[in-house]
Scaffold this motif. Structure first.
Motif, PDB file in Angstrom:
ATOM      1  N   ASN A 239      74.018  94.384  41.003  1.00 29.78           N
ATOM      2  CA  ASN A 239      73.306  93.125  40.823  1.00 29.78           C
ATOM      3  C   ASN A 239      72.734  92.668  42.160  1.00 29.78           C
ATOM      4  O   ASN A 239      73.466  92.496  43.139  1.00 29.78           O
ATOM      5  N   ARG A 240      71.428  92.483  42.241  1.00 34.31           N
ATOM      6  CA  ARG A 240      70.771  92.162  43.505  1.00 34.31           C
ATOM      7  C   ARG A 240      71.260  90.850  44.101  1.00 34.31           C
ATOM      8  O   ARG A 240      71.520  90.753  45.305  1.00 34.31           O
ATOM      9  N   ASN A 241      71.383  89.816  43.271  1.00 35.33           N
ATOM     10  CA  ASN A 241      71.814  88.525  43.794  1.00 35.33           C
ATOM     11  C   ASN A 241      73.206  88.608  44.410  1.00 35.33           C
ATOM     12  O   ASN A 241      73.478  88.011  45.451  1.00 35.33           O
ATOM     13  N   LEU A 242      74.102  89.339  43.755  1.00 27.60           N
ATOM     14  CA  LEU A 242      75.468  89.447  44.268  1.00 27.60           C
ATOM     15  C   LEU A 242      75.481  90.199  45.594  1.00 27.60           C
ATOM     16  O   LEU A 242      76.162  89.791  46.541  1.00 27.60           O
ATOM     17  N   THR A 243      74.724  91.283  45.685  1.00 30.60           N
ATOM     18  CA  THR A 243      74.687  92.057  46.931  1.00 30.60           C
ATOM     19  C   THR A 243      74.117  91.230  48.072  1.00 30.60           C
ATOM     20  O   THR A 243      74.690  91.170  49.172  1.00 30.60           O
ATOM     21  N   LEU A 244      72.975  90.572  47.818  1.00 30.51           N
ATOM     22  CA  LEU A 244      72.376  89.737  48.848  1.00 30.51           C
ATOM     23  C   LEU A 244      73.295  88.564  49.203  1.00 30.51           C
ATOM     24  O   LEU A 244      73.461  88.219  50.381  1.00 30.51           O
ATOM     25  N   GLY A 245      73.889  87.953  48.180  1.00 34.45           N
ATOM     26  CA  GLY A 245      74.787  86.830  48.416  1.00 34.45           C
ATOM     27  C   GLY A 245      76.004  87.233  49.233  1.00 34.45           C
ATOM     28  O   GLY A 245      76.441  86.493  50.124  1.00 34.45           O
ATOM     29  N   ALA A 246      76.556  88.426  48.951  1.00 35.45           N
ATOM     30  CA  ALA A 246      77.719  88.910  49.702  1.00 35.45           C
ATOM     31  C   ALA A 246      77.362  89.106  51.173  1.00 35.45           C
ATOM     32  O   ALA A 246      78.154  88.777  52.070  1.00 35.45           O
ATOM     33  N   ILE A 247      76.164  89.644  51.439  1.00 39.85           N
ATOM     34  CA  ILE A 247      75.720  89.828  52.824  1.00 39.85           C
ATOM     35  C   ILE A 247      75.581  88.479  53.525  1.00 39.85           C
ATOM     36  O   ILE A 247      76.050  88.286  54.653  1.00 39.85           O
ATOM     37  N   LEU A 248      74.954  87.529  52.845  1.00 41.89           N
ATOM     38  CA  LEU A 248      74.728  86.207  53.441  1.00 41.89           C
ATOM     39  C   LEU A 248      76.042  85.459  53.653  1.00 41.89           C
ATOM     40  O   LEU A 248      76.229  84.795  54.679  1.00 41.89           O
ATOM     41  N   ILE A 249      76.949  85.574  52.683  1.00 47.26           N
ATOM     42  CA  ILE A 249      78.262  84.931  52.833  1.00 47.26           C
ATOM     43  C   ILE A 249      79.021  85.542  54.001  1.00 47.26           C
ATOM     44  O   ILE A 249      79.766  84.853  54.727  1.00 47.26           O
ATOM     45  N   THR A 250      78.860  86.848  54.225  1.00 46.69           N
ATOM     46  CA  THR A 250      79.494  87.497  55.371  1.00 46.69           C
ATOM     47  C   THR A 250      78.981  86.896  56.677  1.00 46.69           C
ATOM     48  O   THR A 250      79.759  86.636  57.602  1.00 46.69           O
ATOM     49  N   ILE A 251      77.665  86.664  56.749  1.00 45.83           N
ATOM     50  CA  ILE A 251      77.073  86.058  57.946  1.00 45.83           C
ATOM     51  C   ILE A 251      77.600  84.638  58.147  1.00 45.83           C
ATOM     52  O   ILE A 251      77.942  84.226  59.264  1.00 45.83           O
ATOM     53  N   VAL A 252      77.685  83.878  57.040  1.00 43.60           N
ATOM     54  CA  VAL A 252      78.216  82.511  57.130  1.00 43.60           C
ATOM     55  C   VAL A 252      79.666  82.535  57.602  1.00 43.60           C
ATOM     56  O   VAL A 252      80.070  81.734  58.459  1.00 43.60           O
ATOM     57  N   GLY A 253      80.473  83.454  57.053  1.00 48.89           N
ATOM     58  CA  GLY A 253      81.861  83.585  57.497  1.00 48.89           C
ATOM     59  C   GLY A 253      81.953  83.946  58.963  1.00 48.89           C
ATOM     60  O   GLY A 253      82.787  83.415  59.707  1.00 48.89           O
ATOM     61  N   TYR A 254      81.075  84.851  59.393  1.00 50.78           N
ATOM     62  CA  TYR A 254      81.028  85.234  60.805  1.00 50.78           C
ATOM     63  C   TYR A 254      80.714  84.025  61.684  1.00 50.78           C
ATOM     64  O   TYR A 254      81.400  83.764  62.678  1.00 50.78           O
ATOM     65  N   GLY A 255      79.685  83.260  61.313  1.00 51.37           N
ATOM     66  CA  GLY A 255      79.310  82.095  62.104  1.00 51.37           C
ATOM     67  C   GLY A 255      80.386  81.027  62.106  1.00 51.37           C
ATOM     68  O   GLY A 255      80.676  80.414  63.143  1.00 51.37           O
ATOM     69  N   LEU A 256      81.004  80.798  60.944  1.00 49.31           N
ATOM     70  CA  LEU A 256      82.027  79.756  60.836  1.00 49.31           C
ATOM     71  C   LEU A 256      83.244  80.089  61.689  1.00 49.31           C
ATOM     72  O   LEU A 256      83.703  79.280  62.493  1.00 49.31           O
ATOM     73  N   PHE A 257      83.789  81.303  61.529  1.00 49.81           N
ATOM     74  CA  PHE A 257      84.994  81.663  62.257  1.00 49.81           C
ATOM     75  C   PHE A 257      84.717  81.825  63.752  1.00 49.81           C
ATOM     76  O   PHE A 257      85.586  81.539  64.578  1.00 49.81           O
ATOM     77  N   THR A 258      83.508  82.294  64.096  1.00 52.09           N
ATOM     78  CA  THR A 258      83.153  82.399  65.510  1.00 52.09           C
ATOM     79  C   THR A 258      83.143  81.025  66.163  1.00 52.09           C
ATOM     80  O   THR A 258      83.675  80.832  67.265  1.00 52.09           O
ATOM     81  N   SER A 259      82.552  80.051  65.486  1.00 52.89           N
ATOM     82  CA  SER A 259      82.498  78.701  66.053  1.00 52.89           C
ATOM     83  C   SER A 259      83.874  78.071  66.127  1.00 52.89           C
ATOM     84  O   SER A 259      84.206  77.374  67.097  1.00 52.89           O
ATOM     85  N   VAL A 260      84.710  78.319  65.116  1.00 54.75           N
ATOM     86  CA  VAL A 260      86.061  77.764  65.104  1.00 54.75           C
ATOM     87  C   VAL A 260      86.891  78.350  66.247  1.00 54.75           C
ATOM     88  O   VAL A 260      87.731  77.668  66.837  1.00 54.75           O
ATOM     89  N   LEU A 261      86.660  79.621  66.585  1.00 55.13           N
ATOM     90  CA  LEU A 261      87.378  80.254  67.695  1.00 55.13           C
ATOM     91  C   LEU A 261      86.779  79.863  69.041  1.00 55.13           C
ATOM     92  O   LEU A 261      87.503  79.540  69.993  1.00 55.13           O
ATOM     93  N   LEU A 262      85.444  79.870  69.149  1.00 58.20           N
ATOM     94  CA  LEU A 262      84.775  79.761  70.441  1.00 58.20           C
ATOM     95  C   LEU A 262      84.709  78.329  70.949  1.00 58.20           C
ATOM     96  O   LEU A 262      84.840  78.091  72.156  1.00 58.20           O
ATOM     97  N   PHE A 263      84.495  77.356  70.054  1.00 54.81           N
ATOM     98  CA  PHE A 263      84.347  75.976  70.526  1.00 54.81           C
ATOM     99  C   PHE A 263      85.594  75.470  71.257  1.00 54.81           C
ATOM    100  O   PHE A 263      85.468  74.893  72.355  1.00 54.81           O
ATOM    101  N   PRO A 264      86.816  75.640  70.717  1.00 52.95           N
ATOM    102  CA  PRO A 264      87.983  75.166  71.470  1.00 52.95           C
ATOM    103  C   PRO A 264      88.119  75.837  72.833  1.00 52.95           C
ATOM    104  O   PRO A 264      88.500  75.184  73.813  1.00 52.95           O
ATOM    105  N   LEU A 265      87.818  77.148  72.908  1.00 50.05           N
ATOM    106  CA  LEU A 265      87.909  77.837  74.193  1.00 50.05           C
ATOM    107  C   LEU A 265      86.892  77.279  75.178  1.00 50.05           C
ATOM    108  O   LEU A 265      87.184  77.086  76.360  1.00 50.05           O
ATOM    109  N   PHE A 266      85.678  77.021  74.724  1.00 45.42           N
ATOM    110  CA  PHE A 266      84.628  76.460  75.580  1.00 45.42           C
ATOM    111  C   PHE A 266      85.046  75.077  76.079  1.00 45.42           C
ATOM    112  O   PHE A 266      84.937  74.766  77.279  1.00 45.42           O
ATOM    113  N   ALA A 267      85.514  74.240  75.158  1.00 45.22           N
ATOM    114  CA  ALA A 267      85.861  72.863  75.521  1.00 45.22           C
ATOM    115  C   ALA A 267      87.019  72.808  76.502  1.00 45.22           C
ATOM    116  O   ALA A 267      87.031  71.970  77.420  1.00 45.22           O
TER     117      ALA A 267
END
Length: 540
Positions: free
Chosen positions: A283-311
């Motif tokens: 299913n095209r929507n599921l494949t594309l959505g899974a890729i996009l959700i992976t990017i969102v997860g990457y950005g979310l967890f990266t910010s959650v890890l990196l912001f406290p270290l920066f501050a």
């Protein structure tokens, strides 16, 4: 996943919906368990410096405390449906709470990094079940007509958990030993166990479980765990261990190359009862959505890890101050979550809402990549508010679009894949971030040192100023000049680290820019009432 699991289940007589006091006890118990699980994803981030110092390891090593928890979640999420059917939802839920509480106690007792990582992994195994099963319990406490209320309650918990995590963790770090970040889960777990045992009823299909007819794809689970674990280790330790100069890196790279394709083949061809039915990815929507959700997860967890270290490491904020900066963004997210739901209910295209959230996330990454050592708290607050808006706008609409074109029987698998990819994106984000920070920090240090030329008037003036300051404290001239060089080296290290953090935010923003066109390839389709009901049921 078993074929029988994909078919529409027969209608069975279910116990009456809970009402009054019992209903709200169940809701409070379930949402508390979900919030605690989400808090534990982020609570340790503000305490990584203290944990590393106490255990005598580096920040890069101690990041495994975060990664182990996330990987356990990734492994458990697609297994939750099987385990609920095998043990019964109530038994599985109570068992998961007990495991989570015992593992939390073990984390608090840990005296070395391997012990702490092991108990964090076990904590993640229990926590992965708490999130999805709690959602089911909340949904089952409301009639179908009140499912939006149930979704809003659970959505508030999803937002509140990551917001409270760093704040609570910061308070504990500044006032108590870091182990109390884990010990606080024990009394909560005991209370949740009692309330769950007393007030949660078993469903009809839990009363007479035929475990002999339920098969678990053990080989698929093993291949998934080996593949993900090996890849995570390579990403995490590659930079520190000089990549392929390390025998362990070479072996685990080979394990990844072998097990991941084998897992895909086994799930598609080797078994009729796959733990993750990858066929739905046609299913095209599921494949594309899974890729996009992976990017969102990457950005979310990266910010959650990196912001406290920066501050903390660059700006010099305390753990409590760092946690408090996250509160405004979290509370802005709550009403935005409700607004996102209203827009969907009024027929606004989920794709358009997700695009707005995606742009907000990318904007946050860009803003964070422009900061310096003089950044004020207000700069961080505004950036985190934009991040919170993006979080509220992107998650639910993107998940909706990912599964909107699936058949009802495919929804459980589709939702499991989307949830798994979000967690997996976060786990990879943590590893990639640590590797990239280490690499870029070395590059920037070399660049900065190359500009320090003997005889440079500015360099000479700076060294003399530091030396004079030390001599004014009673240090002799020779030791003062040596101290001046050491202080200058620390300044260079801090500057290089700051620049590497900015580069890492730019890298996260680049992922959003590159993947942005995929949003326009999603088919914009509103879910049918039947599919929406199935999606709500499948979410747990």
């Amino acid at each position: 996943m078993a074929e029988t699991a994909l078919a529409s289940p027969p209608v069975e007589a279910q116990p009456a919906l809970p009402t009054g006091f019992k209903k709200w006890i169940i809701v409070i118990t379930a949402i508390t368990a979900a919030i605690v699980e989400l808090i534990d994803i982020s609570i340790v981030n503000v305490g990584l410096n203290d944990i590393a110092g106490n255990l005598g390891v580096t920040i890069e090593d101690v990041s495994w405390v975060v990664t182990a928890y996330a990987i356990a979640n990734v492994i458990v999420i697609p297994m939750t449906g099987f385990l609920q059917r095998y043990f019964g939802r109530k038994n599985y839920y109570i068992g998961s709470i007990v495991l989570f509480a015992l593992a939390s106690y073990g984390c608090g007792l840990a005296t070395n990094l391997p012990m702490l990582v092991l108990f964090r992994f076990l904590q993640g195994v229990g926590g992965g079940a708490l999130l999805s099963t709690s959602q089911g319990l909340i949904y089952d406490a409301f009639p179908l007509s009140q499912r939006p209320t149930a979704a809003a309650i659970f959505g508030a918990g999803i937002v509140l958990g990551p917001t409270l995590g760093p704040t609570l963790g910061g308070y504990i770090i500044d006032n108590y030993h870091w182990s109390w970040m884990f010990y606080i889960n024990v009394p909560i777990g005991l209370l949740a166990t009692y309330l769950s045992y007393t007030f949660i009823d078993k469903k009809a299909d839990e009363l007479n479980i035929d475990r002999g007819s339920i098969r678990i794809d053990t080989l698929g689970i093993a291949l998934l765990a080996i593949g993900v674990g090996s890849l995570q280790y390579v990403l995490e330790r590659g930079e520190a261990d000089d990549w392929f100069d390390s025998l362990a890196i070479r072996y685990l790279t080979a394990a990844t190359i072998i097990t991941v394709p084998l897992f895909i083949w086994w799930e598609l061809r080797g078994t009729n009862e796959p733990v993750v039915d990858l066929r739905v990815l046609k299913n095209r929507n599921l494949t594309l959505g899974a890729i996009l959700i992976t990017i969102v997860g990457y950005g979310l967890f990266t910010s959650v890890l990196l912001f406290p270290l920066f501050a903390q490491r660059i700006v010099g904020l305390t753990a409590t101050q760092t946690g408090l900066l996250l509160i405004p963004g979290g509370f802005v997210t709550l009403p935005m979550f409700a607004i996102s739901g209203r827009l969907l209910a009024k027929g606004v295209s989920p794709r358009n809402i997700a695009i707005a959230g995606y742009i907000a996330f990318g904007t946050f990454c860009f803003i964070m990549s422009t900061y310096n050592m003089d950044a004020t708290n207000s700069y961080f607050i505004w950036a985190l508010i934009i991040r919170g808006i993006g979080l509220a706008l992107v998650n639910v609409p993107l998940i909706n679009q990912s599964v909107s074109t699936l058949e009802p029987r495919q929804l459980p698998t589709g939702i499991a894949i989307v949830n798994m990819m979000r967690q997996l994106g976060g786990a990879f984000g943590v590893a990639i971030t640590n590797t990239y920070v280490t690499q870029r920090s070395a590059v920037h240090r070399g660049d900065l040192v190359s500009h320090l030329q003997p005889g440079d008037p500015l360099l000479t003036d700076r060294l003399n100023a530091i030396s004079q300051g030390l001599m004014s404290r009673g240090i002799n001239a020779f030791e003062a000049m040596s101290g001046a060089y050491r202080n200058l080296d620390l300044i260079i290290q801090k500057q290089a680290l700051m620049l590497s953090y900015l580069d890492t935010f730019r890298l996260a923003g680049l992922f959003f820019v590159v993947s942005f066109p995929l949003l326009f390839l999603l088919k914009s389709k509103k879910m049918s009432a039947e599919a929406a009901k199935a999606a709500a049921d499948a979410a747990h």
